[in-house]
Scaffold this motif. Structure first.
Motif, PDB file in Angstrom:
ATOM      1  N   GLU A  15       5.474   1.294   6.868  1.00 52.46           N
ATOM      2  CA  GLU A  15       5.955   2.405   6.049  1.00 52.46           C
ATOM      3  C   GLU A  15       6.158   3.686   6.846  1.00 52.46           C
ATOM      4  N   ARG A  16       5.554   3.796   8.001  1.00 51.67           N
ATOM      5  CA  ARG A  16       5.639   5.018   8.795  1.00 51.67           C
ATOM      6  C   ARG A  16       6.653   4.866   9.919  1.00 51.67           C
ATOM      7  N   ASP A  17       6.832   5.937  10.667  1.00 49.91           N
ATOM      8  CA  ASP A  17       7.695   5.920  11.840  1.00 49.91           C
ATOM      9  C   ASP A  17       6.966   5.149  12.932  1.00 49.91           C
ATOM     10  N   PHE A  18       7.242   3.867  13.013  1.00 55.28           N
ATOM     11  CA  PHE A  18       6.491   2.959  13.862  1.00 55.28           C
ATOM     12  C   PHE A  18       6.443   3.363  15.334  1.00 55.28           C
ATOM     13  N   PRO A  19       7.575   3.664  15.968  1.00 56.18           N
ATOM     14  CA  PRO A  19       7.509   4.068  17.383  1.00 56.18           C
ATOM     15  C   PRO A  19       6.604   5.284  17.610  1.00 56.18           C
ATOM     16  N   SER A  20       6.671   6.239  16.706  1.00 55.25           N
ATOM     17  CA  SER A  20       5.823   7.431  16.840  1.00 55.25           C
ATOM     18  C   SER A  20       4.344   7.095  16.705  1.00 55.25           C
ATOM     19  N   GLU A  21       4.039   6.151  15.814  1.00 61.42           N
ATOM     20  CA  GLU A  21       2.643   5.747  15.622  1.00 61.42           C
ATOM     21  C   GLU A  21       2.071   5.109  16.889  1.00 61.42           C
ATOM     22  N   ILE A  22       2.859   4.268  17.536  1.00 64.43           N
ATOM     23  CA  ILE A  22       2.380   3.628  18.765  1.00 64.43           C
ATOM     24  C   ILE A  22       2.149   4.685  19.845  1.00 64.43           C
ATOM     25  N   ARG A  23       3.105   5.579  20.004  1.00 64.38           N
ATOM     26  CA  ARG A  23       2.972   6.654  21.007  1.00 64.38           C
ATOM     27  C   ARG A  23       1.755   7.528  20.704  1.00 64.38           C
ATOM     28  N   LYS A  24       1.596   7.879  19.434  1.00 63.25           N
ATOM     29  CA  LYS A  24       0.466   8.729  19.024  1.00 63.25           C
ATOM     30  C   LYS A  24      -0.863   8.051  19.343  1.00 63.25           C
ATOM     31  N   MET A  25      -0.985   6.756  19.016  1.00 61.52           N
ATOM     32  CA  MET A  25      -2.227   6.034  19.310  1.00 61.52           C
ATOM     33  C   MET A  25      -2.513   6.028  20.812  1.00 61.52           C
ATOM     34  N   ARG A  26      -1.471   5.750  21.611  1.00 59.54           N
ATOM     35  CA  ARG A  26      -1.647   5.685  23.065  1.00 59.54           C
ATOM     36  C   ARG A  26      -2.099   7.027  23.626  1.00 59.54           C
ATOM     37  N   CYS A  29      -5.738   7.949  22.714  1.00 57.51           N
ATOM     38  CA  CYS A  29      -6.798   7.266  23.460  1.00 57.51           C
ATOM     39  C   CYS A  29      -6.689   7.531  24.967  1.00 57.51           C
ATOM     40  N   GLY A  30      -5.789   8.440  25.360  1.00 58.12           N
ATOM     41  CA  GLY A  30      -5.732   8.909  26.745  1.00 58.12           C
ATOM     42  C   GLY A  30      -5.167   7.923  27.749  1.00 58.12           C
ATOM     43  N   LEU A  31      -4.237   7.088  27.319  1.00 55.73           N
ATOM     44  CA  LEU A  31      -3.658   6.094  28.218  1.00 55.73           C
ATOM     45  C   LEU A  31      -2.200   6.407  28.535  1.00 55.73           C
ATOM     46  N   THR A  32      -1.789   6.060  29.747  1.00 55.60           N
ATOM     47  CA  THR A  32      -0.373   6.102  30.084  1.00 55.60           C
ATOM     48  C   THR A  32       0.261   4.826  29.545  1.00 55.60           C
ATOM     49  N   GLN A  33       1.580   4.761  29.566  1.00 55.39           N
ATOM     50  CA  GLN A  33       2.248   3.534  29.136  1.00 55.39           C
ATOM     51  C   GLN A  33       1.825   2.368  30.024  1.00 55.39           C
ATOM     52  N   GLU A  34       1.699   2.630  31.318  1.00 55.37           N
ATOM     53  CA  GLU A  34       1.282   1.580  32.255  1.00 55.37           C
ATOM     54  C   GLU A  34      -0.142   1.109  31.964  1.00 55.37           C
ATOM     55  N   ASP A  35      -1.049   2.046  31.693  1.00 59.46           N
ATOM     56  CA  ASP A  35      -2.434   1.684  31.372  1.00 59.46           C
ATOM     57  C   ASP A  35      -2.494   0.823  30.110  1.00 59.46           C
ATOM     58  N   LEU A  36      -1.756   1.239  29.079  1.00 59.71           N
ATOM     59  CA  LEU A  36      -1.756   0.481  27.828  1.00 59.71           C
ATOM     60  C   LEU A  36      -1.193  -0.913  28.052  1.00 59.71           C
ATOM     61  N   ALA A  37      -0.118  -1.001  28.805  1.00 62.50           N
ATOM     62  CA  ALA A  37       0.476  -2.312  29.085  1.00 62.50           C
ATOM     63  C   ALA A  37      -0.549  -3.245  29.727  1.00 62.50           C
ATOM     64  N   LYS A  38      -1.280  -2.747  30.704  1.00 60.39           N
ATOM     65  CA  LYS A  38      -2.297  -3.565  31.370  1.00 60.39           C
ATOM     66  C   LYS A  38      -3.401  -3.974  30.399  1.00 60.39           C
ATOM     67  N   GLU A  39      -3.827  -3.040  29.569  1.00 61.80           N
ATOM     68  CA  GLU A  39      -4.910  -3.308  28.616  1.00 61.80           C
ATOM     69  C   GLU A  39      -4.544  -4.381  27.589  1.00 61.80           C
ATOM     70  N   ILE A  40      -3.267  -4.437  27.213  1.00 60.96           N
ATOM     71  CA  ILE A  40      -2.870  -5.409  26.195  1.00 60.96           C
ATOM     72  C   ILE A  40      -2.265  -6.675  26.803  1.00 60.96           C
ATOM     73  N   GLY A  41      -2.302  -6.768  28.126  1.00 61.53           N
ATOM     74  CA  GLY A  41      -1.894  -8.002  28.789  1.00 61.53           C
ATOM     75  C   GLY A  41      -0.428  -8.115  29.155  1.00 61.53           C
ATOM     76  N   LEU A  42       0.263  -6.986  29.252  1.00 65.91           N
ATOM     77  CA  LEU A  42       1.660  -7.004  29.682  1.00 65.91           C
ATOM     78  C   LEU A  42       1.744  -6.751  31.175  1.00 65.91           C
ATOM     79  N   ARG A  43       2.757  -7.285  31.815  1.00 61.34           N
ATOM     80  CA  ARG A  43       2.898  -7.133  33.263  1.00 61.34           C
ATOM     81  C   ARG A  43       3.380  -5.743  33.666  1.00 61.34           C
ATOM     82  N   THR A  44       4.260  -5.167  32.840  1.00 55.70           N
ATOM     83  CA  THR A  44       4.803  -3.839  33.155  1.00 55.70           C
ATOM     84  C   THR A  44       4.770  -2.968  31.903  1.00 55.70           C
ATOM     85  N   SER A  45       5.076  -1.698  32.091  1.00 60.75           N
ATOM     86  CA  SER A  45       5.073  -0.755  30.973  1.00 60.75           C
ATOM     87  C   SER A  45       6.411  -0.711  30.242  1.00 60.75           C
TER      88      SER A  45
END
Length: 80
Positions: A15-26, A29-45
């Motif tokens: 129901e919300r602006d999904f892309p903004s919600e993901i960015r806001k959460m990241r 919690c003080g993570l860069t896109q690269e940090d988040l990618a690593k934490e969730i098991g992605l190879r790159t950001s």
């Protein structure tokens, strides 16, 4: 953390602006896109960048991982 992959037959709506919600959460919690990618098991950001720009929607499993890493609780309700 080992997370079992589920079949990709799921569909869901947000129901919300999904892309903004993901960015806001990241950012909260003080993570860069690269940090988040690593934490969730992605190879790159790249995927995180695409999620935040709205060019791609993560699977429900990936969204759950993002919420878990950022200590956010998600509430899932059936659509009526």
């Amino acid at each position: 953390m080992k997370i079992k992959r589920l079949p990709r037959s799921d569909t869901w709506e947000v129901e919300r602006d999904f892309p903004s919600e993901i960015r806001k959460m990241r950012i909260e919690c003080g993570l860069t896109q690269e940090d988040l990618a690593k934490e969730i098991g992605l190879r790159t950001s790249v995927s995180v960048s695409l999620y935040e720009s709205g060019k791609r929607q993560p699977s429900i499993q990936t969204f759950w991982r993002i919420c878990s890493v950022c200590n956010h609780v998600i509430k899932i309700e059936p659509l009526e």
